[in-house]
Design a protein around this motif. Structure first.
Motif, PDB file in Angstrom:
ATOM      1  N   LEU A 257       0.819  -1.217   0.000  1.00  0.00           N
ATOM      2  CA  LEU A 257       0.000   0.000   0.000  1.00  0.00           C
ATOM      3  C   LEU A 257       0.852   1.265   0.000  1.00  0.00           C
ATOM      4  O   LEU A 257       0.529   2.245  -0.687  1.00  0.00           O
ATOM      5  CB  LEU A 257      -0.933  -0.005   1.209  1.00  0.00           C
ATOM      6  N   HIS A 258       1.930   1.270   0.761  1.00  0.00           N
ATOM      7  CA  HIS A 258       2.745   2.479   0.887  1.00  0.00           C
ATOM      8  C   HIS A 258       3.574   2.753  -0.367  1.00  0.00           C
ATOM      9  O   HIS A 258       3.628   3.890  -0.847  1.00  0.00           O
ATOM     10  CB  HIS A 258       3.677   2.362   2.091  1.00  0.00           C
ATOM     11  N   PHE A 259       4.197   1.705  -0.911  1.00  0.00           N
ATOM     12  CA  PHE A 259       5.141   1.921  -2.006  1.00  0.00           C
ATOM     13  C   PHE A 259       4.533   1.790  -3.402  1.00  0.00           C
ATOM     14  O   PHE A 259       5.063   2.359  -4.350  1.00  0.00           O
ATOM     15  CB  PHE A 259       6.319   0.946  -1.873  1.00  0.00           C
ATOM     16  N   PHE A 260       3.421   1.060  -3.535  1.00  0.00           N
ATOM     17  CA  PHE A 260       2.907   0.809  -4.881  1.00  0.00           C
ATOM     18  C   PHE A 260       1.465   1.274  -5.101  1.00  0.00           C
ATOM     19  O   PHE A 260       1.097   1.608  -6.217  1.00  0.00           O
ATOM     20  CB  PHE A 260       3.032  -0.684  -5.211  1.00  0.00           C
ATOM     21  N   VAL A 261       0.659   1.312  -4.040  1.00  0.00           N
ATOM     22  CA  VAL A 261      -0.718   1.784  -4.194  1.00  0.00           C
ATOM     23  C   VAL A 261      -0.792   3.301  -4.023  1.00  0.00           C
ATOM     24  O   VAL A 261      -1.475   3.984  -4.805  1.00  0.00           O
ATOM     25  CB  VAL A 261      -1.657   1.088  -3.193  1.00  0.00           C
ATOM     26  N   ALA A 262      -0.086   3.838  -3.044  1.00  0.00           N
ATOM     27  CA  ALA A 262      -0.126   5.292  -2.798  1.00  0.00           C
ATOM     28  C   ALA A 262       0.248   6.126  -4.033  1.00  0.00           C
ATOM     29  O   ALA A 262      -0.353   7.184  -4.260  1.00  0.00           O
ATOM     30  CB  ALA A 262       0.785   5.646  -1.626  1.00  0.00           C
ATOM     31  N   PRO A 263       1.208   5.715  -4.876  1.00  0.00           N
ATOM     32  CA  PRO A 263       1.557   6.530  -6.051  1.00  0.00           C
ATOM     33  C   PRO A 263       0.611   6.369  -7.242  1.00  0.00           C
ATOM     34  O   PRO A 263       0.807   7.031  -8.272  1.00  0.00           O
ATOM     35  CB  PRO A 263       2.962   6.026  -6.430  1.00  0.00           C
ATOM     36  N   LEU A 264      -0.411   5.508  -7.164  1.00  0.00           N
ATOM     37  CA  LEU A 264      -1.270   5.224  -8.318  1.00  0.00           C
ATOM     38  C   LEU A 264      -1.914   6.468  -8.949  1.00  0.00           C
ATOM     39  O   LEU A 264      -2.077   6.509 -10.182  1.00  0.00           O
ATOM     40  CB  LEU A 264      -2.347   4.206  -7.933  1.00  0.00           C
ATOM     41  N   PRO A 265      -2.322   7.479  -8.180  1.00  0.00           N
ATOM     42  CA  PRO A 265      -2.913   8.661  -8.819  1.00  0.00           C
ATOM     43  C   PRO A 265      -2.011   9.306  -9.870  1.00  0.00           C
ATOM     44  O   PRO A 265      -2.511   9.956 -10.800  1.00  0.00           O
ATOM     45  CB  PRO A 265      -3.154   9.612  -7.644  1.00  0.00           C
ATOM     46  N   TYR A 266      -0.701   9.118  -9.738  1.00  0.00           N
ATOM     47  CA  TYR A 266       0.210   9.723 -10.715  1.00  0.00           C
ATOM     48  C   TYR A 266       0.125   9.039 -12.076  1.00  0.00           C
ATOM     49  O   TYR A 266       0.496   9.635 -13.096  1.00  0.00           O
ATOM     50  CB  TYR A 266       1.648   9.688 -10.192  1.00  0.00           C
ATOM     51  N   LEU A 267      -0.379   7.795 -12.119  1.00  0.00           N
ATOM     52  CA  LEU A 267      -0.604   7.144 -13.408  1.00  0.00           C
ATOM     53  C   LEU A 267      -1.615   7.917 -14.237  1.00  0.00           C
ATOM     54  O   LEU A 267      -1.458   8.081 -15.456  1.00  0.00           O
ATOM     55  CB  LEU A 267      -1.090   5.706 -13.196  1.00  0.00           C
ATOM     56  N   LEU A 268      -2.642   8.413 -13.560  1.00  0.00           N
ATOM     57  CA  LEU A 268      -3.671   9.200 -14.243  1.00  0.00           C
ATOM     58  C   LEU A 268      -3.220  10.633 -14.473  1.00  0.00           C
ATOM     59  O   LEU A 268      -3.383  11.191 -15.564  1.00  0.00           O
ATOM     60  CB  LEU A 268      -4.964   9.178 -13.419  1.00  0.00           C
ATOM     61  N   LEU A 269      -2.617  11.228 -13.446  1.00  0.00           N
ATOM     62  CA  LEU A 269      -2.194  12.624 -13.547  1.00  0.00           C
ATOM     63  C   LEU A 269      -1.185  12.820 -14.674  1.00  0.00           C
ATOM     64  O   LEU A 269      -1.240  13.816 -15.418  1.00  0.00           O
ATOM     65  CB  LEU A 269      -1.596  13.078 -12.212  1.00  0.00           C
ATOM     66  N   GLY A 270      -0.276  11.894 -14.821  1.00  0.00           N
ATOM     67  CA  GLY A 270       0.770  12.026 -15.825  1.00  0.00           C
ATOM     68  C   GLY A 270       0.256  12.070 -17.248  1.00  0.00           C
ATOM     69  O   GLY A 270       0.927  12.626 -18.137  1.00  0.00           O
ATOM     70  N   GLU A 271      -0.923  11.510 -17.475  1.00  0.00           N
ATOM     71  CA  GLU A 271      -1.498  11.511 -18.825  1.00  0.00           C
ATOM     72  C   GLU A 271      -2.133  12.852 -19.184  1.00  0.00           C
ATOM     73  O   GLU A 271      -2.524  13.067 -20.327  1.00  0.00           O
ATOM     74  CB  GLU A 271      -2.543  10.392 -18.934  1.00  0.00           C
ATOM     75  N   HIS A 272      -2.251  13.741 -18.203  1.00  0.00           N
ATOM     76  CA  HIS A 272      -2.888  15.033 -18.446  1.00  0.00           C
ATOM     77  C   HIS A 272      -1.934  16.210 -18.285  1.00  0.00           C
ATOM     78  O   HIS A 272      -2.356  17.366 -18.348  1.00  0.00           O
ATOM     79  CB  HIS A 272      -4.079  15.214 -17.498  1.00  0.00           C
TER      80      HIS A 272
END
Length: 436
Positions: A257-272
Protein backbone atom coordinates in the motif's frame (compact mmCIF):
# COMPACT_ATOMS: atom_id res chain seq x y z
CA UNK A 1 3.96 9.52 49.92
CA UNK A 2 5.41 12.35 51.98
CA UNK A 3 8.88 12.13 53.41
CA UNK A 4 7.58 11.73 56.97
CA UNK A 5 5.30 8.80 56.15
CA UNK A 6 8.03 6.16 55.99
CA UNK A 7 10.75 5.79 58.56
CA UNK A 8 13.94 7.01 56.92
CA UNK A 9 17.11 4.98 57.05
CA UNK A 10 20.50 6.65 57.26
CA UNK A 11 21.39 8.42 54.04
CA UNK A 12 24.66 6.59 53.69
CA UNK A 13 24.27 3.34 51.74
CA UNK A 14 25.07 0.08 53.51
CA UNK A 15 26.27 -1.65 50.35
CA UNK A 16 29.94 -2.42 49.99
CA UNK A 17 31.79 0.76 48.89
CA UNK A 18 34.71 -1.38 47.72
CA UNK A 19 32.44 -2.60 44.92
CA UNK A 20 32.24 0.87 43.40
CA UNK A 21 34.08 1.53 40.16
CA UNK A 22 35.19 4.85 38.72
CA UNK A 23 32.13 7.00 38.14
CA UNK A 24 30.04 5.20 40.78
CA UNK A 25 31.30 7.17 43.77
CA UNK A 26 28.07 9.18 43.98
CA UNK A 27 26.35 6.06 45.37
CA UNK A 28 28.26 6.24 48.66
CA UNK A 29 26.16 9.14 49.95
CA UNK A 30 23.11 8.82 47.74
CA UNK A 31 19.78 9.56 49.45
CA UNK A 32 17.72 6.92 47.64
CA UNK A 33 14.42 7.59 49.40
CA UNK A 34 14.70 11.35 49.15
CA UNK A 35 15.32 11.17 45.42
CA UNK A 36 12.43 8.74 44.86
CA UNK A 37 10.03 10.89 46.88
CA UNK A 38 10.82 14.10 45.01
CA UNK A 39 10.56 12.43 41.60
CA UNK A 40 7.23 10.82 42.49
CA UNK A 41 5.83 14.10 43.77
CA UNK A 42 6.96 15.91 40.62
CA UNK A 43 5.27 13.28 38.47
CA UNK A 44 1.96 13.77 40.28
CA UNK A 45 2.25 17.53 39.90
CA UNK A 46 2.99 17.32 36.18
CA UNK A 47 0.09 14.95 35.59
CA UNK A 48 -2.34 17.23 37.42
CA UNK A 49 -1.24 20.27 35.39
CA UNK A 50 -2.01 18.73 31.98
CA UNK A 51 -4.95 20.12 30.06
CA UNK A 52 -6.04 22.06 26.97
CA UNK A 53 -2.53 23.37 26.25
CA UNK A 54 -1.29 19.80 25.79
CA UNK A 55 -4.05 19.03 23.29
CA UNK A 56 -3.34 22.26 21.39
CA UNK A 57 0.34 21.36 21.27
CA UNK A 58 -0.47 17.85 19.98
CA UNK A 59 -2.61 19.37 17.23
CA UNK A 60 0.26 21.69 16.31
CA UNK A 61 2.67 18.78 16.00
CA UNK A 62 0.12 16.82 13.95
CA UNK A 63 -0.15 19.80 11.61
CA UNK A 64 3.63 19.97 11.21
CA UNK A 65 3.84 16.23 10.55
CA UNK A 66 0.89 16.22 8.13
CA UNK A 67 2.35 19.23 6.30
CA UNK A 68 5.46 17.17 5.61
CA UNK A 69 3.23 14.39 4.27
CA UNK A 70 1.33 16.80 2.02
CA UNK A 71 4.49 18.29 0.52
CA UNK A 72 6.02 14.87 -0.04
CA UNK A 73 2.96 13.18 -1.50
CA UNK A 74 2.04 16.09 -3.77
CA UNK A 75 5.53 16.41 -5.25
CA UNK A 76 6.85 12.85 -5.32
CA UNK A 77 5.75 12.15 -8.88
CA UNK A 78 7.48 15.09 -10.54
CA UNK A 79 11.16 14.74 -9.74
CA UNK A 80 13.43 12.73 -7.48
CA UNK A 81 14.63 15.48 -5.14
CA UNK A 82 15.83 16.00 -1.55
CA UNK A 83 12.90 18.18 -0.41
CA UNK A 84 10.35 15.52 -1.29
CA UNK A 85 12.48 12.76 0.23
CA UNK A 86 13.08 14.66 3.48
CA UNK A 87 9.38 15.54 3.85
CA UNK A 88 8.24 11.97 3.27
CA UNK A 89 10.88 10.72 5.69
CA UNK A 90 9.97 13.28 8.37
CA UNK A 91 6.29 12.42 8.17
CA UNK A 92 6.94 8.69 8.57
CA UNK A 93 9.35 9.28 11.44
CA UNK A 94 7.32 11.83 13.39
CA UNK A 95 4.02 10.00 12.93
CA UNK A 96 5.65 7.12 14.78
CA UNK A 97 8.00 8.69 17.31
CA UNK A 98 5.77 11.63 18.27
CA UNK A 99 2.10 11.09 17.46
CA UNK A 100 1.71 7.30 17.77
CA UNK A 101 4.37 6.90 20.45
CA UNK A 102 2.91 9.26 23.01
CA UNK A 103 -0.69 8.41 22.21
CA UNK A 104 -0.10 4.66 22.58
CA UNK A 105 1.41 5.35 26.01
CA UNK A 106 -1.77 7.15 27.07
CA UNK A 107 -0.30 10.64 26.96
CA UNK A 108 -3.53 12.26 25.77
CA UNK A 109 -6.40 10.01 26.81
CA UNK A 110 -7.08 11.96 30.01
CA UNK A 111 -7.09 15.41 28.43
CA UNK A 112 -8.20 14.93 24.81
CA UNK A 113 -11.95 15.46 24.20
CA UNK A 114 -12.02 12.77 21.47
CA UNK A 115 -11.72 9.66 23.63
CA UNK A 116 -12.66 7.37 20.76
CA UNK A 117 -9.56 8.33 18.76
CA UNK A 118 -6.89 9.31 21.25
CA UNK A 119 -7.12 6.48 23.76
CA UNK A 120 -4.19 4.09 24.11
CA UNK A 121 -6.71 1.24 23.86
CA UNK A 122 -8.11 2.41 20.52
CA UNK A 123 -5.41 4.28 18.59
CA UNK A 124 -4.41 2.14 15.61
CA UNK A 125 -6.16 -0.91 17.07
CA UNK A 126 -9.14 -3.12 16.33
CA UNK A 127 -9.38 -2.95 12.55
CA UNK A 128 -7.07 -2.57 9.60
CA UNK A 129 -8.71 0.79 8.92
CA UNK A 130 -7.63 2.05 12.36
CA UNK A 131 -4.08 0.88 11.68
CA UNK A 132 -4.10 2.55 8.26
CA UNK A 133 -5.71 5.79 9.42
CA UNK A 134 -4.01 6.29 12.80
CA UNK A 135 -0.52 4.89 12.34
CA UNK A 136 0.47 2.90 9.29
CA UNK A 137 4.05 1.65 9.42
CA UNK A 138 6.03 -1.58 9.26
CA UNK A 139 5.21 -2.39 12.89
CA UNK A 140 1.73 -3.46 13.95
CA UNK A 141 0.45 -1.05 16.65
CA UNK A 142 -0.65 -3.87 18.98
CA UNK A 143 2.76 -5.53 18.64
CA UNK A 144 4.52 -2.23 19.32
CA UNK A 145 2.36 -1.70 22.42
CA UNK A 146 3.57 -4.99 23.90
CA UNK A 147 7.22 -4.77 22.88
CA UNK A 148 7.83 -1.11 23.63
CA UNK A 149 5.18 0.14 26.05
CA UNK A 150 5.35 -2.91 28.30
CA UNK A 151 8.49 -4.98 27.85
CA UNK A 152 11.00 -2.22 27.12
CA UNK A 153 9.68 0.41 29.50
CA UNK A 154 9.32 -1.88 32.50
CA UNK A 155 12.43 -4.00 31.93
CA UNK A 156 14.79 -1.21 30.92
CA UNK A 157 18.37 -2.45 30.46
CA UNK A 158 17.55 -5.82 32.02
CA UNK A 159 18.07 -9.07 30.15
CA UNK A 160 14.35 -9.10 29.24
CA UNK A 161 14.52 -5.66 27.64
CA UNK A 162 13.86 -6.44 23.94
CA UNK A 163 15.65 -3.25 22.90
CA UNK A 164 18.88 -3.85 24.79
CA UNK A 165 21.43 -2.99 22.10
CA UNK A 166 24.42 -4.69 23.72
CA UNK A 167 22.51 -7.96 23.99
CA UNK A 168 20.90 -7.79 20.55
CA UNK A 169 24.26 -7.13 18.89
CA UNK A 170 26.20 -9.90 20.64
CA UNK A 171 26.71 -11.74 17.37
CA UNK A 172 28.37 -8.70 15.81
CA UNK A 173 30.29 -7.78 18.98
CA UNK A 174 31.76 -11.30 19.23
CA UNK A 175 32.38 -11.72 15.52
CA UNK A 176 35.99 -12.53 14.64
CA UNK A 177 36.23 -10.09 11.74
CA UNK A 178 37.88 -6.76 10.90
CA UNK A 179 36.14 -3.84 12.60
CA UNK A 180 35.47 -2.22 9.22
CA UNK A 181 33.25 -5.20 8.38
CA UNK A 182 31.36 -4.69 11.63
CA UNK A 183 30.83 -1.03 10.76
CA UNK A 184 29.41 -2.13 7.41
CA UNK A 185 26.97 -4.41 9.23
CA UNK A 186 25.89 -1.51 11.43
CA UNK A 187 25.41 0.61 8.31
CA UNK A 188 23.13 -2.05 6.81
CA UNK A 189 21.21 -2.16 10.09
CA UNK A 190 20.68 1.60 10.06
CA UNK A 191 19.23 1.52 6.53
CA UNK A 192 16.88 -1.42 7.13
CA UNK A 193 16.25 -1.83 10.84
CA UNK A 194 12.54 -0.98 11.00
CA UNK A 195 11.42 -3.78 8.69
CA UNK A 196 14.36 -6.14 9.14
CA UNK A 197 14.52 -6.12 12.97
CA UNK A 198 11.84 -4.01 14.62
CA UNK A 199 8.67 -5.23 12.89
CA UNK A 200 9.41 -8.96 13.28
CA UNK A 201 10.68 -8.58 16.84
CA UNK A 202 7.65 -6.59 18.00
CA UNK A 203 5.46 -9.28 16.43
CA UNK A 204 7.40 -11.91 18.38
CA UNK A 205 6.67 -10.04 21.62
CA UNK A 206 2.97 -9.94 20.72
CA UNK A 207 3.00 -13.71 20.21
CA UNK A 208 4.81 -14.18 23.53
CA UNK A 209 2.25 -12.04 25.34
CA UNK A 210 -0.58 -14.14 23.91
CA UNK A 211 1.12 -17.33 25.10
CA UNK A 212 1.41 -15.89 28.60
CA UNK A 213 -2.24 -14.77 28.66
CA UNK A 214 -3.31 -18.25 27.58
CA UNK A 215 -1.19 -19.82 30.29
CA UNK A 216 0.86 -21.75 27.74
CA UNK A 217 4.52 -22.56 28.30
CA UNK A 218 7.24 -21.23 26.06
CA UNK A 219 8.62 -24.09 23.92
CA UNK A 220 11.53 -25.87 25.59
CA UNK A 221 14.91 -24.57 24.53
CA UNK A 222 13.54 -21.26 23.27
CA UNK A 223 15.21 -18.13 24.65
CA UNK A 224 12.45 -15.50 24.47
CA UNK A 225 14.86 -12.61 25.01
CA UNK A 226 16.62 -13.31 21.69
CA UNK A 227 15.52 -11.10 18.81
CA UNK A 228 13.64 -12.41 15.78
CA UNK A 229 14.58 -10.81 12.46
CA UNK A 230 13.49 -11.27 8.85
CA UNK A 231 16.56 -13.47 8.38
CA UNK A 232 15.81 -15.79 11.31
CA UNK A 233 12.15 -16.04 10.27
CA UNK A 234 13.15 -16.82 6.67
CA UNK A 235 15.52 -19.57 7.87
CA UNK A 236 12.81 -21.14 10.00
CA UNK A 237 14.48 -20.17 13.29
CA UNK A 238 11.45 -18.35 14.70
CA UNK A 239 9.45 -20.53 17.08
CA UNK A 240 6.55 -18.09 17.23
CA UNK A 241 5.43 -17.68 13.63
CA UNK A 242 6.36 -18.63 10.07
CA UNK A 243 7.98 -16.39 7.50
CA UNK A 244 4.78 -16.54 5.44
CA UNK A 245 2.74 -15.28 8.41
CA UNK A 246 5.21 -12.46 9.04
CA UNK A 247 4.94 -11.33 5.44
CA UNK A 248 1.15 -11.67 5.13
CA UNK A 249 0.17 -10.15 8.46
CA UNK A 250 2.91 -7.63 9.22
CA UNK A 251 5.12 -6.58 6.31
CA UNK A 252 3.30 -6.96 3.00
CA UNK A 253 0.27 -4.75 3.79
CA UNK A 254 2.53 -1.76 4.40
CA UNK A 255 4.96 -2.62 1.60
CA UNK A 256 2.24 -2.88 -1.06
CA UNK A 257 0.00 0.00 0.00
CA UNK A 258 2.74 2.48 0.89
CA UNK A 259 5.14 1.92 -2.01
CA UNK A 260 2.91 0.81 -4.88
CA UNK A 261 -0.72 1.78 -4.19
CA UNK A 262 -0.13 5.29 -2.80
CA UNK A 263 1.56 6.53 -6.05
CA UNK A 264 -1.27 5.22 -8.32
CA UNK A 265 -2.91 8.66 -8.82
CA UNK A 266 0.21 9.72 -10.72
CA UNK A 267 -0.60 7.14 -13.41
CA UNK A 268 -3.67 9.20 -14.24
CA UNK A 269 -2.19 12.62 -13.55
CA UNK A 270 0.77 12.03 -15.83
CA UNK A 271 -1.50 11.51 -18.83
CA UNK A 272 -2.89 15.03 -18.45
CA UNK A 273 0.33 17.00 -17.88
CA UNK A 274 2.46 18.14 -20.74
CA UNK A 275 5.98 16.72 -20.65
CA UNK A 276 5.04 13.84 -18.34
CA UNK A 277 3.72 10.31 -18.69
CA UNK A 278 1.65 8.38 -16.19
CA UNK A 279 4.14 5.56 -16.01
CA UNK A 280 7.07 7.94 -15.64
CA UNK A 281 5.43 9.88 -12.78
CA UNK A 282 4.41 6.64 -11.07
CA UNK A 283 7.95 5.25 -11.01
CA UNK A 284 9.38 8.63 -9.98
CA UNK A 285 7.03 8.58 -6.98
CA UNK A 286 8.13 5.05 -6.11
CA UNK A 287 11.79 6.08 -6.25
CA UNK A 288 11.12 8.98 -3.89
CA UNK A 289 9.25 6.69 -1.50
CA UNK A 290 12.07 4.13 -1.45
CA UNK A 291 14.75 6.77 -0.90
CA UNK A 292 12.62 8.28 1.87
CA UNK A 293 12.38 4.83 3.41
CA UNK A 294 16.15 4.59 3.62
CA UNK A 295 16.37 8.08 5.11
CA UNK A 296 13.63 7.55 7.70
CA UNK A 297 15.31 4.31 8.79
CA UNK A 298 18.58 6.15 9.37
CA UNK A 299 16.84 9.11 11.03
CA UNK A 300 14.79 6.94 13.38
CA UNK A 301 17.82 4.74 14.16
CA UNK A 302 19.79 7.81 15.24
CA UNK A 303 17.08 9.15 17.56
CA UNK A 304 15.69 5.81 18.83
CA UNK A 305 18.50 3.26 19.19
CA UNK A 306 20.88 5.74 20.83
CA UNK A 307 18.51 6.41 23.76
CA UNK A 308 19.86 3.66 26.02
CA UNK A 309 23.29 2.65 24.75
CA UNK A 310 26.80 3.75 25.62
CA UNK A 311 29.63 2.99 28.00
CA UNK A 312 28.11 5.45 30.49
CA UNK A 313 24.73 3.68 30.57
CA UNK A 314 23.97 1.06 33.26
CA UNK A 315 22.62 -2.48 33.00
CA UNK A 316 20.68 -4.28 35.77
CA UNK A 317 20.36 -7.89 36.89
CA UNK A 318 16.88 -8.10 38.38
CA UNK A 319 13.49 -6.52 37.66
CA UNK A 320 12.07 -3.82 39.89
CA UNK A 321 8.56 -2.68 40.79
CA UNK A 322 7.09 -0.11 38.38
CA UNK A 323 7.25 3.45 39.73
CA UNK A 324 9.33 2.44 42.73
CA UNK A 325 12.49 4.20 43.80
CA UNK A 326 14.60 1.71 41.86
CA UNK A 327 12.40 2.22 38.80
CA UNK A 328 12.85 6.00 38.81
CA UNK A 329 16.58 5.72 39.40
CA UNK A 330 17.05 3.23 36.56
CA UNK A 331 15.26 5.44 34.07
CA UNK A 332 17.88 8.13 34.67
CA UNK A 333 20.88 5.83 34.73
CA UNK A 334 19.94 3.87 31.60
CA UNK A 335 18.60 6.73 29.46
CA UNK A 336 20.06 9.78 27.78
CA UNK A 337 18.57 13.12 26.71
CA UNK A 338 19.60 15.06 23.62
CA UNK A 339 19.54 18.75 22.68
CA UNK A 340 16.12 20.13 23.57
CA UNK A 341 13.96 23.07 24.50
CA UNK A 342 12.07 24.33 21.44
CA UNK A 343 9.45 22.76 19.18
CA UNK A 344 11.61 22.84 16.01
CA UNK A 345 14.55 21.14 17.77
CA UNK A 346 12.29 18.63 19.46
CA UNK A 347 10.42 17.91 16.21
CA UNK A 348 13.65 16.93 14.44
CA UNK A 349 14.46 14.64 17.36
CA UNK A 350 11.01 13.03 17.09
CA UNK A 351 10.45 14.18 20.68
CA UNK A 352 12.74 11.36 21.83
CA UNK A 353 15.23 13.84 23.23
CA UNK A 354 13.38 13.73 26.58
CA UNK A 355 14.03 10.04 27.10
CA UNK A 356 14.77 10.29 30.83
CA UNK A 357 11.55 12.14 31.57
CA UNK A 358 9.51 9.93 29.25
CA UNK A 359 10.75 6.75 30.89
CA UNK A 360 9.97 8.08 34.37
CA UNK A 361 6.40 8.99 33.42
CA UNK A 362 5.47 7.23 30.14
CA UNK A 363 1.89 8.51 30.09
CA UNK A 364 2.54 12.26 29.92
CA UNK A 365 2.31 14.56 26.91
CA UNK A 366 5.08 15.90 24.70
CA UNK A 367 4.60 19.41 26.03
CA UNK A 368 4.87 18.19 29.61
CA UNK A 369 8.23 16.54 28.91
CA UNK A 370 9.49 19.81 27.54
CA UNK A 371 8.44 21.55 30.77
CA UNK A 372 9.69 18.82 33.09
CA UNK A 373 13.26 18.35 31.88
CA UNK A 374 14.80 21.31 33.78
CA UNK A 375 13.04 20.20 36.97
CA UNK A 376 14.25 16.61 36.66
CA UNK A 377 17.77 17.84 35.95
CA UNK A 378 17.66 19.96 39.12
CA UNK A 379 16.53 17.03 41.28
CA UNK A 380 19.27 14.79 39.85
CA UNK A 381 21.88 17.49 40.54
CA UNK A 382 20.60 17.87 44.10
CA UNK A 383 21.05 14.15 44.82
CA UNK A 384 24.19 13.61 42.73
CA UNK A 385 22.52 11.28 40.22
CA UNK A 386 24.30 11.26 36.83
CA UNK A 387 21.98 12.90 34.28
CA UNK A 388 23.35 12.46 30.76
CA UNK A 389 22.38 15.02 28.12
CA UNK A 390 24.49 15.12 24.96
CA UNK A 391 24.34 15.78 21.24
CA UNK A 392 22.55 12.99 19.40
CA UNK A 393 25.47 12.42 17.01
CA UNK A 394 27.87 11.93 19.92
CA UNK A 395 25.42 9.38 21.29
CA UNK A 396 25.37 7.71 17.88
CA UNK A 397 29.13 7.28 18.12
CA UNK A 398 28.79 5.77 21.60
CA UNK A 399 26.04 3.44 20.42
CA UNK A 400 28.05 2.19 17.45
CA UNK A 401 30.99 1.54 19.79
CA UNK A 402 28.71 -0.75 21.79
CA UNK A 403 27.39 -2.45 18.65
CA UNK A 404 30.80 -3.32 17.21
CA UNK A 405 32.36 -4.25 20.56
CA UNK A 406 34.68 -1.26 21.01
CA UNK A 407 33.00 -0.50 24.34
CA UNK A 408 30.64 -2.12 26.84
CA UNK A 409 27.89 -0.85 29.09
CA UNK A 410 28.31 -0.52 32.85
CA UNK A 411 26.79 -2.92 35.34
CA UNK A 412 25.09 -1.29 38.30
CA UNK A 413 26.84 -2.41 41.52
CA UNK A 414 25.05 -5.57 42.61
CA UNK A 415 24.95 -4.93 46.35
CA UNK A 416 23.42 -1.48 45.79
CA UNK A 417 20.89 -2.96 43.38
CA UNK A 418 19.80 -5.48 46.01
CA UNK A 419 19.72 -2.86 48.76
CA UNK A 420 17.46 -0.55 46.78
CA UNK A 421 15.11 -3.40 45.83
CA UNK A 422 14.81 -4.27 49.52
CA UNK A 423 14.05 -0.65 50.36
CA UNK A 424 11.34 -0.63 47.70
CA UNK A 425 9.74 -3.67 49.34
CA UNK A 426 9.78 -2.04 52.77
CA UNK A 427 8.26 1.18 51.46
CA UNK A 428 5.56 -0.72 49.59
CA UNK A 429 4.72 -2.77 52.69
CA UNK A 430 4.53 0.36 54.83
CA UNK A 431 2.25 2.08 52.34
CA UNK A 432 0.04 -1.00 52.12
CA UNK A 433 -0.46 -0.99 55.89
CA UNK A 434 -1.49 2.65 55.73
CA UNK A 435 -3.97 1.93 52.94
CA UNK A 436 -2.12 3.92 50.29
Amino acid sequence: MCRQEVAREPKKAVADPAELQKGDEWLKDFDFEGFATEIKELGKKLDAEQGEADVAHLNKMIMWSNSCAAIGLLTMGFLVNPITIVCLSLYTCTRWTMIAHHTCHGGYEKVHPNKDRWSRFKFGLGTFWRRFNDWFDWMMPEAWNVEHNNRHHYNLSEIHDPDLVEQNMEEVRDLDAPVIFKYMMVGFTMLTWKWYYYAPNTYKELKLARLRRQGKAIPEGVQPELAVTVKSALMGQSHFYSFAELMAVVLLPYFILHFFVAPLPYLLLGEHLEGYTGQGMYWTAIKNLFLAELLTNVHSFIIVVTNHAGDDMYRFREPCRPFSGSFYLRQVLASVDFSMGSDPIDFWHGWLNYQIEHHMWPNLSMLTYQKSAPQVRAICAKYGVPYVKQNVFWRLKKTVDIMVGNASMKWFPESYEQEYLQKDSKIEAANYKKGQ
